[in-house]
Design a protein around this motif. Structure first.
Motif, mmCIF file in Angstrom:
data_model
loop_
_atom_site.group_PDB
_atom_site.id
_atom_site.type_symbol
_atom_site.label_atom_id
_atom_site.label_comp_id
_atom_site.label_asym_id
_atom_site.label_seq_id
_atom_site.Cartn_x
_atom_site.Cartn_y
_atom_site.Cartn_z
ATOM 1 N N GLU A 134 -1.666 7.880 -6.261
ATOM 2 C CA GLU A 134 -1.008 6.597 -6.545
ATOM 3 C C GLU A 134 -1.897 5.421 -6.145
ATOM 4 O OE1 GLU A 134 1.692 6.176 -8.194
ATOM 5 O OE2 GLU A 134 2.379 8.267 -8.286
ATOM 6 N N THR A 135 -2.666 5.574 -5.085
ATOM 7 C CA THR A 135 -3.538 4.475 -4.636
ATOM 8 C C THR A 135 -4.654 4.222 -5.638
ATOM 9 O OG1 THR A 135 -3.034 5.009 -2.322
ATOM 10 C CG2 THR A 135 -4.980 3.647 -2.734
ATOM 11 N N ARG B 251 -4.986 -0.695 -11.535
ATOM 12 C CA ARG B 251 -4.129 -1.658 -12.232
ATOM 13 C C ARG B 251 -4.450 -3.099 -11.856
ATOM 14 N NH1 ARG B 251 0.526 2.294 -10.596
ATOM 15 N NH2 ARG B 251 0.655 3.624 -12.453
ATOM 16 N N SER B 252 -5.019 -3.278 -10.680
ATOM 17 C CA SER B 252 -5.377 -4.629 -10.230
ATOM 18 C C SER B 252 -6.762 -5.045 -10.694
ATOM 19 C CB SER B 252 -5.290 -4.703 -8.699
ATOM 20 O OG SER B 252 -3.970 -4.449 -8.258
ATOM 21 N N ALA C 219 0.900 3.268 -1.592
ATOM 22 C CA ALA C 219 -0.239 2.751 -2.349
ATOM 23 C C ALA C 219 -0.224 1.226 -2.374
ATOM 24 C CB ALA C 219 -0.229 3.310 -3.765
ATOM 25 N N ARG C 220 0.936 0.654 -2.595
ATOM 26 C CA ARG C 220 1.038 -0.812 -2.614
ATOM 27 C C ARG C 220 0.761 -1.386 -1.232
ATOM 28 N NH1 ARG C 220 5.332 0.493 -6.174
ATOM 29 N NH2 ARG C 220 6.913 0.275 -4.538
ATOM 30 N N GLU D 69 -3.021 -1.407 -0.722
ATOM 31 C CA GLU D 69 -3.656 -2.524 -1.423
ATOM 32 C C GLU D 69 -3.371 -3.838 -0.697
ATOM 33 O OE1 GLU D 69 -4.168 -4.199 -5.938
ATOM 34 O OE2 GLU D 69 -2.140 -3.707 -5.260
ATOM 35 N N ASN D 70 -2.155 -4.020 -0.227
ATOM 36 C CA ASN D 70 -1.816 -5.237 0.495
ATOM 37 C C ASN D 70 -2.633 -5.369 1.774
ATOM 38 O OD1 ASN D 70 0.001 -7.596 1.219
ATOM 39 N ND2 ASN D 70 0.429 -6.221 2.938
ATOM 40 N N SER E 251 3.994 5.805 -4.208
ATOM 41 C CA SER E 251 3.527 4.534 -4.758
ATOM 42 C C SER E 251 3.815 3.373 -3.802
ATOM 43 C CB SER E 251 4.178 4.268 -6.113
ATOM 44 O OG SER E 251 5.585 4.191 -5.994
ATOM 45 N N GLN F 285 -3.067 2.298 -8.372
ATOM 46 C CA GLN F 285 -2.698 0.955 -7.929
ATOM 47 C C GLN F 285 -3.903 0.013 -7.937
ATOM 48 O OE1 GLN F 285 0.434 -0.130 -7.106
ATOM 49 N NE2 GLN F 285 -0.388 -2.202 -6.790
ATOM 50 N N PHE F 286 -5.013 0.443 -7.370
ATOM 51 C CA PHE F 286 -6.210 -0.397 -7.365
ATOM 52 C C PHE F 286 -6.767 -0.563 -8.779
ATOM 53 C CE2 PHE F 286 -6.382 0.329 -2.763
ATOM 54 C CZ PHE F 286 -6.792 -0.922 -2.312
#
Length: 291
Positions: A16-17, A23-24, A228-229, A232-233, A225, A20-21
């Motif tokens: 998921e990480t 998608r950014s 994962a968020r 990223e935060n 997930s 996540q990265f």
């Protein structure tokens, strides 16, 4: 855009990480021990048109780590973010755990991240920028019976992470520790299956309670997930901290342990009925309706 290297991406939090990265808008190097398990991540990244590049990396092997880092640096030029996520479970009493079992868990969960860090830090230090995220667990902040291998490895990684944060601060390199509670991942599934059902075993009562606790977690635990968020935060926030608890149950576990003395906590190890044990447990760690 950042160049992000993540370990343990075949399933769960690492999987998921990586997404996540990606998608950014980052360039993600998602690594895993066994590339035969890369299909789901490769398909998910392709479906969303994400820049997720999969490499083989076994954190137990210095040769594998060096080869992966060399290939990534040759292609990307640098690594801006390292997420140490690869890990294994390890359950059992201190009495019944063998040296080889403990060594195996420490090899992956403790020495593995340090090997990757040593391969990445020199360039970050010279560049005076970068972020290292070590995924530990609430198991690195308090203990449960019959999980000695896992807890020892996570406590050790917490210690190393805080030490590293002090050492690298002068060079502009930041370290963040992400501490999830119960999240539904393959590691949690394996942990839930770790204990037997032999009522004549010396630790049968505690095995039964831990088995029930982990079985509940596999049903009520959060989705990876969420972690994962949080990772990223921890990298992108303008108000960085050293530690990030993830999950309402994580707050309950760590906060509850901080509120009581060592002696009050150790009553969970006393001989008692299951009803008494669960009553005491819930008084110490009142769980939110949805963890």
């Amino acid at each position: 855009m950042a160049i992000v290297l993540i370990t343990g991406c075949s399933t769960g939090i690492g999987f998921e990480t990586a997404l996540q990265f990606g998608r950014s808008g980052n360039q993600v190097y998602a690594t895993m021990r066994n590339l035969d398990k890369a299909g789901p991540l490769r398909d998910a990244a392709r479906q969303e048109n994400l820049d997720v590049r999969i490499h083989q990396l076994d954190v137990d092997s210095r040769v594998s780590i060096d080869a992966a880092i060399a290939a990534i640096l040759a292609e990307a030029g640098q690594v801006d973010v390292l997420v140490n996520n690869a890990g294994v479970t390890g359950m059992g009493s201190i009495e019944e755990t063998t040296d080889s079992e403990l060594h195996a868990v420490m090899e992956t969960n403790f020495f593995g991240p340090l090997r990757v860090i040593r391969g990445i830090v020199p360039a970050m230090r010279e560049r005076r920028s970068g972020t290292i995220v070590n995924v530990t667990s609430v198991a690195g902040r308090l203990v449960a019976g019959l999980a000695s291998q896992y807890h020892c490895s996570k406590w050790a990684l917490e210690c190393a992470s805080e030490t590293l944060a002090l050492e690298l601060r002068q060079f502009g390199v930041r370290v963040a520790i992400v501490e999830p509670g119960f999240f539904v991942t393959p590691i949690l599934d394996k942990a839930a299956e770790a204990w037997g059902d032999n009522e004549n075993a010396p630790y049968a009562d505690l095995e039964r309670r831990m088995r029930d606790l982990y079985a509940q977690a596999t049903v009520g635990g959060g989705h990876p997930s969420v972690v994962a968020r949080a990772i990223e935060n921890a990298v992108t926030t303008t108000e960085p901290r050293l530690r990030y608890l993830v999950g309402a149950d994580a707050e309950s576990f760590v906060g509850g342990r901080q509120r009581i003395t060592d002696e009050e906590y150790l009553v969970l190890g006393e001989e008692q009925s299951d009803e008494q044990w669960w009553t005491r447990f819930m008084e110490m760690f009142p769980m939110p309706v949805e963890a």
